[in-house]
Scaffold this motif. Structure first.
Motif, PDB file in Angstrom:
ATOM      1  N   SER A  24       0.673  -1.125   0.082  1.00  0.00           N
ATOM      2  CA  SER A  24       0.015  -0.022  -0.001  1.00  0.00           C
ATOM      3  C   SER A  24       0.869   1.205  -0.037  1.00  0.00           C
ATOM      4  CB  SER A  24      -0.826   0.120   1.253  1.00  0.00           C
ATOM      5  OG  SER A  24      -1.263   1.216   1.475  1.00  0.00           O
ATOM      6  N   PRO A  25       0.354   2.238  -0.694  1.00  0.00           N
ATOM      7  CA  PRO A  25       1.320   3.622  -0.432  1.00  0.00           C
ATOM      8  C   PRO A  25       1.298   4.115   0.906  1.00  0.00           C
ATOM      9  CG  PRO A  25      -0.848   4.006  -1.678  1.00  0.00           C
ATOM     10  CD  PRO A  25      -0.736   2.561  -1.474  1.00  0.00           C
ATOM     11  N   TRP A  26       0.407   3.848   1.971  1.00  0.00           N
ATOM     12  CA  TRP A  26       0.243   4.464   3.092  1.00  0.00           C
ATOM     13  C   TRP A  26       1.276   3.849   4.087  1.00  0.00           C
ATOM     14  CZ3 TRP A  26      -2.499   8.783   3.797  1.00  0.00           C
ATOM     15  CH2 TRP A  26      -3.888   9.069   2.910  1.00  0.00           C
ATOM     16  N   SER A  27       1.788   4.547   5.098  1.00  0.00           N
ATOM     17  CA  SER A  27       2.728   4.257   5.952  1.00  0.00           C
ATOM     18  C   SER A  27       2.479   4.947   7.309  1.00  0.00           C
ATOM     19  CB  SER A  27       4.035   3.981   5.505  1.00  0.00           C
ATOM     20  OG  SER A  27       4.473   5.319   5.459  1.00  0.00           O
ATOM     21  N   VAL A  28       2.813   4.784   8.599  1.00  0.00           N
ATOM     22  CA  VAL A  28       2.809   5.388   9.520  1.00  0.00           C
ATOM     23  C   VAL A  28       3.980   5.302  10.393  1.00  0.00           C
ATOM     24  CG1 VAL A  28       0.057   5.192   9.949  1.00  0.00           C
ATOM     25  CG2 VAL A  28       1.720   3.750  10.856  1.00  0.00           C
ATOM     26  N   LYS A  29       4.113   6.244  11.327  1.00  0.00           N
ATOM     27  CA  LYS A  29       5.498   6.290  12.332  1.00  0.00           C
ATOM     28  C   LYS A  29       5.002   6.837  13.463  1.00  0.00           C
ATOM     29  CE  LYS A  29       8.557   8.014   8.546  1.00  0.00           C
ATOM     30  NZ  LYS A  29       9.430   9.163   8.293  1.00  0.00           N
ATOM     31  N   SER A  53      12.807  27.054  26.221  1.00  0.00           N
ATOM     32  CA  SER A  53      13.450  25.719  26.784  1.00  0.00           C
ATOM     33  C   SER A  53      13.064  24.516  25.530  1.00  0.00           C
ATOM     34  CB  SER A  53      12.687  25.140  27.967  1.00  0.00           C
ATOM     35  OG  SER A  53      11.365  24.924  27.784  1.00  0.00           O
ATOM     36  N   SER A  54      14.043  23.586  25.579  1.00  0.00           N
ATOM     37  CA  SER A  54      13.874  22.413  24.674  1.00  0.00           C
ATOM     38  C   SER A  54      13.102  21.500  25.344  1.00  0.00           C
ATOM     39  CB  SER A  54      15.378  21.879  24.337  1.00  0.00           C
ATOM     40  OG  SER A  54      16.155  22.675  23.943  1.00  0.00           O
ATOM     41  N   GLU A  55      12.041  20.789  24.487  1.00  0.00           N
ATOM     42  CA  GLU A  55      11.282  19.808  25.011  1.00  0.00           C
ATOM     43  C   GLU A  55      11.343  18.554  24.190  1.00  0.00           C
ATOM     44  OE1 GLU A  55       9.961  20.012  27.959  1.00  0.00           O
ATOM     45  OE2 GLU A  55      10.427  22.240  28.366  1.00  0.00           O
ATOM     46  N   LEU A  56      10.815  17.374  24.897  1.00  0.00           N
ATOM     47  CA  LEU A  56      10.513  16.113  24.249  1.00  0.00           C
ATOM     48  C   LEU A  56       9.266  15.562  24.397  1.00  0.00           C
ATOM     49  CD1 LEU A  56      12.100  13.581  23.251  1.00  0.00           C
ATOM     50  CD2 LEU A  56      12.182  12.790  25.508  1.00  0.00           C
ATOM     51  N   ASN A  57       8.679  14.958  23.330  1.00  0.00           N
ATOM     52  CA  ASN A  57       7.336  14.606  23.233  1.00  0.00           C
ATOM     53  C   ASN A  57       6.951  13.653  21.999  1.00  0.00           C
ATOM     54  OD1 ASN A  57       4.644  14.028  24.332  1.00  0.00           O
ATOM     55  ND2 ASN A  57       4.355  16.396  24.634  1.00  0.00           N
ATOM     56  N   LEU A  58       5.741  12.996  22.019  1.00  0.00           N
ATOM     57  CA  LEU A  58       5.479  12.204  21.097  1.00  0.00           C
ATOM     58  C   LEU A  58       5.250  12.810  19.649  1.00  0.00           C
ATOM     59  CD1 LEU A  58       3.155   9.783  22.926  1.00  0.00           C
ATOM     60  CD2 LEU A  58       5.518   9.455  22.538  1.00  0.00           C
ATOM     61  N   THR A  59       5.736  12.293  18.597  1.00  0.00           N
ATOM     62  CA  THR A  59       5.598  12.795  17.148  1.00  0.00           C
ATOM     63  C   THR A  59       5.191  11.674  16.171  1.00  0.00           C
ATOM     64  OG1 THR A  59       8.012  12.477  16.867  1.00  0.00           O
ATOM     65  CG2 THR A  59       6.995  14.991  17.687  1.00  0.00           C
ATOM     66  N   PRO A  60       3.665  11.283  16.112  1.00  0.00           N
ATOM     67  CA  PRO A  60       3.575  10.462  15.145  1.00  0.00           C
ATOM     68  C   PRO A  60       3.358  11.130  13.913  1.00  0.00           C
ATOM     69  CG  PRO A  60       1.482  11.020  16.303  1.00  0.00           C
ATOM     70  CD  PRO A  60       2.722  11.778  17.032  1.00  0.00           C
ATOM     71  N   ALA A  61       3.264  10.107  12.677  1.00  0.00           N
ATOM     72  CA  ALA A  61       3.385  10.881  11.355  1.00  0.00           C
ATOM     73  C   ALA A  61       2.420   9.765  10.437  1.00  0.00           C
ATOM     74  CB  ALA A  61       4.646  11.219  11.107  1.00  0.00           C
ATOM     75  N   ILE A  62       1.954  10.304   9.323  1.00  0.00           N
ATOM     76  CA  ILE A  62       1.277   9.658   8.175  1.00  0.00           C
ATOM     77  C   ILE A  62       1.941  10.091   7.124  1.00  0.00           C
ATOM     78  CG2 ILE A  62      -0.900   9.230   7.162  1.00  0.00           C
ATOM     79  CD1 ILE A  62      -2.273  10.324   9.599  1.00  0.00           C
ATOM     80  N   GLU A  63       2.207   8.964   6.038  1.00  0.00           N
ATOM     81  CA  GLU A  63       2.840   9.101   5.057  1.00  0.00           C
ATOM     82  C   GLU A  63       2.251   8.443   3.966  1.00  0.00           C
ATOM     83  OE1 GLU A  63       7.161   7.996   3.447  1.00  0.00           O
ATOM     84  OE2 GLU A  63       7.533   9.448   4.937  1.00  0.00           O
ATOM     85  N   TYR A  64       2.262   9.253   2.693  1.00  0.00           N
ATOM     86  CA  TYR A  64       1.541   8.468   1.457  1.00  0.00           C
ATOM     87  C   TYR A  64       2.481   8.484   0.217  1.00  0.00           C
ATOM     88  CZ  TYR A  64      -1.727   7.620  -2.282  1.00  0.00           C
ATOM     89  OH  TYR A  64      -2.185   6.955  -3.217  1.00  0.00           O
ATOM     90  N   ARG A  65       2.846   7.576  -0.343  1.00  0.00           N
ATOM     91  CA  ARG A  65       3.925   7.586  -1.307  1.00  0.00           C
ATOM     92  C   ARG A  65       3.220   7.840  -2.947  1.00  0.00           C
ATOM     93  NH1 ARG A  65       8.196   4.086  -2.805  1.00  0.00           N
ATOM     94  NH2 ARG A  65       8.622   3.666  -0.859  1.00  0.00           N
ATOM     95  N   LEU A  66       3.591   9.121  -3.320  1.00  0.00           N
ATOM     96  CA  LEU A  66       3.092   9.389  -4.298  1.00  0.00           C
ATOM     97  C   LEU A  66       3.730   9.021  -5.708  1.00  0.00           C
ATOM     98  CD1 LEU A  66       3.365  13.403  -3.443  1.00  0.00           C
ATOM     99  CD2 LEU A  66       1.384  11.990  -3.354  1.00  0.00           C
ATOM    100  N   ALA A  67       4.678   8.565  -5.746  1.00  0.00           N
ATOM    101  CA  ALA A  67       5.374   8.032  -6.731  1.00  0.00           C
ATOM    102  C   ALA A  67       6.797   7.369  -6.431  1.00  0.00           C
ATOM    103  CB  ALA A  67       5.992   8.983  -7.736  1.00  0.00           C
TER     104      ALA A  67
END
Length: 202
Positions: A24-29, A53-67
């Protein structure tokens, strides 16, 4: 005859197999992001040097392969909370949510090690502004921010839907501040964001 028919069917199934197994062209992080603002975050009210200040936290992502070599990514996050020092004294805090859309070029999309580079746009929502110390009790508000973003990184994945990715981003985040309703200047966060993520390709 039977052997010929069996061979023909086997070859047909083998040829068709990649179509069914096509990814599938879809992926998640699922990742962690370290937001490290630049030093010297602005001079406020012509009297106070701001440091965020600098900070740390959760960073999800969604990706779609165009080509083959191109992908679009939406970086999300759990809201970050930053403290702000004025002339070295803790004086305020704020939260922000920085969704970022990027168009990425994948240098080696079919290899286990796949570096990429990209650019996009960020929209940062600023909220829950609080004051303390020398300005405790005063009403602080910050404008939302809209600006460019850049990313460079890599993903490693070896014959599995699972992989991991590491990247660095620069995001243009500037917020005009008001204290008690009066403009006091711009808070220039402009962070480098370091992400490490576990990826899954559907």
């Amino acid at each position: 005859m039977k052997k010929s028919l069996f061979l023909a069917v086997s070859l047909a199934l083998a040829a068709a197999a990649p179509a069914y197994a096509e990814e599938s062209p879809w992926s998640v992080k699922f990742g962690l992001g370290w937001v490290n603002p630049k030093s010297d975050n602005g001079r406020l009210a012509n009297a106070f040097d701001a440091e965020v200040s600098s900070e740390l936290n959760l960073t999800p992502a969604i990706e779609y392969r165009l080509a083959d070599n191109w992908a679009a990514e939406l970086l999300l996050a759990v809201p970050f909370k930053h403290d702000v020092e004025l002339n070295g004294t803790e004086a305020a805090s704020f939260k922000h949510l920085p969704p970022t859309v990027s168009l990425k070029y994948l240098f080696a999309p079919d290899q286990a090690f796949s570096p990429y580079i990209g650019a996009g746009l960020n929209y940062t929502l600023v909220f829950d502004e609080e004051t303390r110390g020398p300005i405790a009790g005063a009403k602080l508000s910050g404008d939302n921010s809209f600006g460019p973003a850049m990313v460079v990184g890599f993903e490693y994945r070896n014959n599995s839907p699972w992989g991991f990715a590491v990247d660095l981003r620069w995001i243009d985040i500037d917020s005009e501040l008001r204290l008690g309703g009066a403009k006091i200047g711009d808070l220039n966060v402009d962070p480098i964001v370091a992400n490490i993520s576990l990826s899954y390709h559907f």
